[in-house]
Design a protein around this motif. Structure first.
Motif, mmCIF file in Angstrom:
data_model
loop_
_atom_site.group_PDB
_atom_site.id
_atom_site.type_symbol
_atom_site.label_atom_id
_atom_site.label_comp_id
_atom_site.label_asym_id
_atom_site.label_seq_id
_atom_site.Cartn_x
_atom_site.Cartn_y
_atom_site.Cartn_z
ATOM 1 N N LYS A 110 -1.844 8.241 -8.880
ATOM 2 C CA LYS A 110 -2.125 7.608 -7.497
ATOM 3 C C LYS A 110 -3.644 7.424 -7.253
ATOM 4 C CE LYS A 110 2.212 8.928 -5.379
ATOM 5 N NZ LYS A 110 2.781 7.868 -5.954
ATOM 6 N N ALA A 114 -4.354 4.615 -2.811
ATOM 7 C CA ALA A 114 -2.780 4.631 -3.010
ATOM 8 C C ALA A 114 -2.389 6.461 -2.541
ATOM 9 C CB ALA A 114 -2.402 4.670 -4.386
ATOM 10 N N GLU A 118 0.384 7.670 1.086
ATOM 11 C CA GLU A 118 1.436 8.719 1.368
ATOM 12 C C GLU A 118 1.467 9.197 2.464
ATOM 13 O OE1 GLU A 118 2.667 10.719 -2.955
ATOM 14 O OE2 GLU A 118 0.519 11.083 -2.073
ATOM 15 N N ASP A 129 2.438 3.733 -1.070
ATOM 16 C CA ASP A 129 1.704 4.293 -2.341
ATOM 17 C C ASP A 129 2.011 3.468 -3.402
ATOM 18 O OD1 ASP A 129 3.722 5.918 -1.793
ATOM 19 O OD2 ASP A 129 3.235 7.131 -3.217
#
Length: 152
Positions: A110, A114, A118, A129
């Motif tokens: 991630k 990204a 979340e 994400d």
């Protein structure tokens, strides 16, 4: 409606797979891509947008149902992310397999932003994400195809 939302969020129960449900959800995304890759680009984009919109709603409902912000059973986000990785690149099974691996890596690590997505509330955070990880995956796969077009 809750049952429909949970079924969509878990991609027909794929999210209940006992080992690596996110990987199973990503594999479902590859199957959706391979079944639709020959469709008109506008239809492919429309399908992606529909998965994102319906997935956001379903993820929100499923998160409440499971009593967790981002339940592991919810894998429609992996389908959306995988579609984002492969969309409009016109790859076959080999390219899709490489895209699958790239997306899984991006989804696990991630990269920014990204990882920040979340934190968004509900289904939006669940989906965003993975879509961002899919966008990174698309860029990496596009670069690979640019230097190695035979991979398609």
């Amino acid at each position: 409606m809750k049952g429909v939302a949970v079924a969509i969020a878990t991609v027909g129960g794929a999210g209940y797979f006992p080992v690596a449900p996110g990987t199973v959800g990503s594999a479902a995304g590859v199957v959706v891509y391979l079944l639709t890759r020959h469709l008109d680009p506008a239809i492919q984009i429309g399908l992606f947008v529909a998965v994102c919109l319906v997935g956001t709603w379903a993820s929100t409902v499923a998160a409440r149902h499971f009593g967790r912000e981002d339940p592991g059973y919810v894998v429609v986000d992996e389908v959306a992310g995988q579609l984002a990785t492969l969309m409009l690149l016109d790859v076959g099974p080999l390219g899709a397999s490489i895209g699958f691996l790239i997306f899984r890596v991006m989804d696990i690590i991630k990269p920014w932003p990204a990882n920040r997505f979340e934190a968004l509330h509900g289904g939006l955070g669940i989906m965003a994400d993975d879509v961002m990880a899919g966008a990174y995956g698309w860029l990496v796969l596009w670069g690979i195809l640019y230097v190695a077009p035979w991979i398609r």
